[in-house]
Design an enzyme around this catalytic site. Structure first.
Site, PDB file in Angstrom:
ATOM      1  N   HIS A  43      32.592   2.716  52.370  1.00  0.00           N
ATOM      2  CA  HIS A  43      31.169   2.368  53.040  1.00  0.00           C
ATOM      3  C   HIS A  43      31.016   3.389  54.203  1.00  0.00           C
ATOM      4  CE1 HIS A  43      31.380  -1.380  50.790  1.00  0.00           C
ATOM      5  NE2 HIS A  43      30.108  -1.370  51.006  1.00  0.00           N
TER       6      HIS A  43
ATOM      7  N   GLU B 174      22.001   1.239  41.017  1.00  0.00           N
ATOM      8  CA  GLU B 174      21.750   2.364  41.669  1.00  0.00           C
ATOM      9  C   GLU B 174      21.212   3.401  40.741  1.00  0.00           C
ATOM     10  OE1 GLU B 174      24.234   0.690  42.664  1.00  0.00           O
ATOM     11  OE2 GLU B 174      24.349   0.368  44.679  1.00  0.00           O
TER      12      GLU B 174
END
Lengths: 342, 330
Positions: free
Chosen positions: A147, A78
């Protein structure tokens, strides 16, 4: 509007007869595809964005349409892809960086906050970072603590970044197109639970300015400010309030930075009461900022303190029995609104 | 950790005139840094700054192999990179003094000098923070189909940052024209790299399949020859390279780090014997490419130019207060 029809919720945007309806996910894909066709400088990079069309299937078809040069599957890196976005943006490209879950934006903090957000300022206005970072927010998918977070407040805090969080397919397409055309780094948060939401989206070209709130429902007695999927919670609450004689006005800021402070204050001045609803944590969050803006700007018009409703200040638990307790729901909004109007 | 240097490549195809230009660049950086130190110690400069003294052969050796439209990213110890890529002395000093005439209108300062006219995408206050940016510039070059090259300068301290490895991995996957230049000056701030970097430095890149070499960073001829090879290779689509340039930070971590208790004076004296400027001077004289008076004249000319630039910067105006909230957004 927003009534349950065969299990599918209708988006609250004005529905003109004959206008087509598409899902939130389709609206995002359409915005990206139209912009990529218009501007060769745009490319898309992220984990599983190309061959898989993203884990939420939002980007299916873009690889075929634009090829692997412009729709790029990246390693699970990322920070690296955010950095590539910044470098490519500084040197003339207009990257869209895809960070699958909002929780993973914690891995790109340096690249966004220290690099992207500051490059224009630190260079005295010479360099620009026209980059979009699209990611997700929202709980209730039974995905547990890593998440499910809604971390948009972290980015809304930072000068130099813009933050958009569309609630409807119409807003999603218009805001995404504006984000791509903006010369600043823009973080766009999409609620994972909204991708299948259908709503009217015109065939013809349009964009929506970043920094313009939208009145999703007019009312007289209380202003409910709501963001992203909380707009639907607020609509449900507004209908329940209607049935007991309380008329709620619903305003969606659509972007938290820039924030359309004028529209929020104006509505609160009209209704004399305000409640702010957002799925981020209530502590030090978007609700606190907006409540403060309203309290400052509408103080002499208010008949009650401005109330905030956010996610419970706990990591999002896995068990449905607990997870649902952590997210604001319509009944709680109704009770809070009633207490303000009592 | 100092890995054995690769053999000095024989290609040094610059003529005497170009070597003198390189010499002038190195002298300019040295003089700039000594002057910046004076400005600090005489309280004429706000904040602190990080000096590049001792490492000049790397910036100049690499940048002499670049075109103006090639990109570099720099570090907190970045004055040398900026100057070697073509920055002007007056705007550099003006930025160090926080003046409107500086490269960033005084908003960046010593650690953030950027100049897109010379391909300088910016110095960076975050160690390793520009690895992604340099790699993104490489991605941009590939997508635009030009034959530019992007050079990422960083110190051995950045070997501790994960972003570097994410970036090198992608650069190799996609054959991006990025040269990662590790200036191994032995210390990350106050800590010797033997306490910070396990294993092989070069091996960090070869693990990704990236072409990697350790070289003598004090010898500009070696640096330049190696740079030409890897830059030409990248320009032709050969992909990224990783150079460990072994060098030494002659001064402290920053201008205020004057007693340096973390290392010995003996160690410093050993490295001082390999001053990159002296090495080049000796070679130019010995190979009869320059005479003593020519080198002396260059030093004098640089000194005058630096003095003029400082005078310009000191006389320049501070930015107006109305500028404070400008340039937050484009």
């Amino acid at each position: 509007m927003s009534t349950l029809e065969n299990g599918t919720r209708r988006s609250p945007a004005i529905h003109a007869p004959g206008e087509r309806e598409i899902t939130f996910g389709e609206a995002i894909r359409e915005a990206i595809a139209e912009e990529m066709a218009r501007d060769q400088r745009i490319f898309l990079i992220g984990e599983d964005v190309a061959a898989a069309g993203s884990v939420f299937k939002v980007l299916v078809g873009l690889l075929d349409e634009f090829g692997p040069e412009r729709v790029i599957d990246s390693p699970i890196s990322e920070a690296g892809i955010a950095g590539i976005g910044v470098g490519a943006a500084i040197t003339g490209m207009r990257p869209i960086v895809d960070i699958m879950f909002g929780d993973f934006t914690t891995l790109v903090m340096d690249q966004l906050i220290n690099q992207a957000a500051k490059t224009h300022y630190m260079s005295g206005g010479k360099l620009t970072v026209p980059m979009v970072l699209r990611t997700t927010l929202g709980a209730s998918r039974r995905s547990a603590a890593q998440h499910s977070q809604s971390l948009h407040a972290l980015f809304s805090h930072i000068p130099g970044l813009k933050v958009a969080m569309p609630a409807t397919p119409y807003d999603a397409k218009g805001l995404m197109k504006s984000a791509i055309r903006d010369d600043n780094p823009v973080v766009i948060f999409e609620d994972k639970m909204l991708y299948q939401e259908k709503g009217p989206v015109p065939e013809e070209e349009y964009t929506l300015p970043l920094g313009q709130a939208d009145v999703k429902r007019s009312g007289e007695d209380i202003t409910i400010v709501a963001t992203s999927s909380m707009v639907y919670v607020a609509l449900e609450a507004a209908e329940k309030l209607d049935s007991i004689g309380i008329s709620a006005e619903l305003i969606d800021p659509r972007t938290t930075n820039p924030l359309d402070t004028g529209a929020l204050i104006q509505s609160a001045q009209k209704t004399s009461r305000a409640l702010v609803l957002d799925e981020g944590y209530s502590q030090y969050g978007v609700t606190g900022e907006i409540a403060s803006v309203i309290a400052d700007g509408a103080f002499y018009y208010l008949d009650a303190p401005v109330k905030r409703i956010g996610a419970m200040n706990v990591p999002v638990p896995f068990s449905p029995a607990m997870e649902d307790l952590t997210i604001p729901n319509a009944d709680f909004v109704v009770e809070t609104a009633k207490s303000l109007c009592g | 950790m100092s890995e054995t240097n690769d053999t000095n490549p024989s290609i040094t195809d610059l003529d005497a005139e170009h070597w003198l230009q390189a010499y002038e660049q190195m002298v300019m950086i040295r003089t700039f840094e000594e002057t910046a130190n004076d400005l600090y110690t005489s309280a004429r400069m706000p904040g602190i700054t990080h000096l590049y003294i001792g490492e000049e052969a790397i910036a100049v050796g690499i940048c002499e192999a670049l075109r103006q439209d090639d990109y570099i990213t720099s570090t907190h110890r970045g004055h040398g990179h900026c100057l070697a890529k073509g920055a002007a002395l007056d705007k550099m000093f003006a930025e160090l003094l926080g003046k409107e005439a500086g490269y960033c209108r005084g908003k960046g300062g010593s650690m953030h000098i950027a100049d897109q006219e010379t391909g300088n995408l910016g110095a960076n206050g975050i160690v390793g923070g520009s690895a992604g940016i340099a790699t993104g510039a490489g991605m941009s070059i590939k997508l635009r189909g030009t034959d530019q090259v992007s050079v990422c300068f960083f110190g051995d301290g950045a070997l501790g940052q994960g972003l570097l490895y994410e970036s090198m991995n992608m650069a190799q996957l996609w054959k991006l024209p990025v040269i990662y230049v590790c200036e191994n000056n032995q210390y990350g701030e106050y800590t010797h790299n033997s306490k910070a970097a396990a294993g092989s430095m070069v091996g960090r890149a070869t693990g990704f399949g990236v072409h990697a070499q350790a070289i003598d960073g004090q010898d500009i001829r070696t640096v330049h020859a190696t740079a030409r090879l890897v830059i030409d290779r990248a320009r032709k689509g050969g992909g990224p390279a990783f150079l460990v340039c072994n060098t030494y930070r002659f001064r402290g971590h920053h201008v205020g780090d004057i007693d340096r208790p973390y290392r010995t004076r003996e160690e410093e004296a050993e490295w001082a014997k390999r001053d990159p400027l002296t090495l080049l001077e000796d070679w130019l004289l010995k190979s009869k490419q320059a005479e003593e008076h020519v080198l002396e004249r260059i030093k004098q000319e640089v000194k005058t130019a630096v003095d003029d630039a400082v005078a310009f910067a000191e006389e320049a105006s501070f930015p107006s207060e109305s500028e404070v909230d400008q340039h937050v957004y484009a």
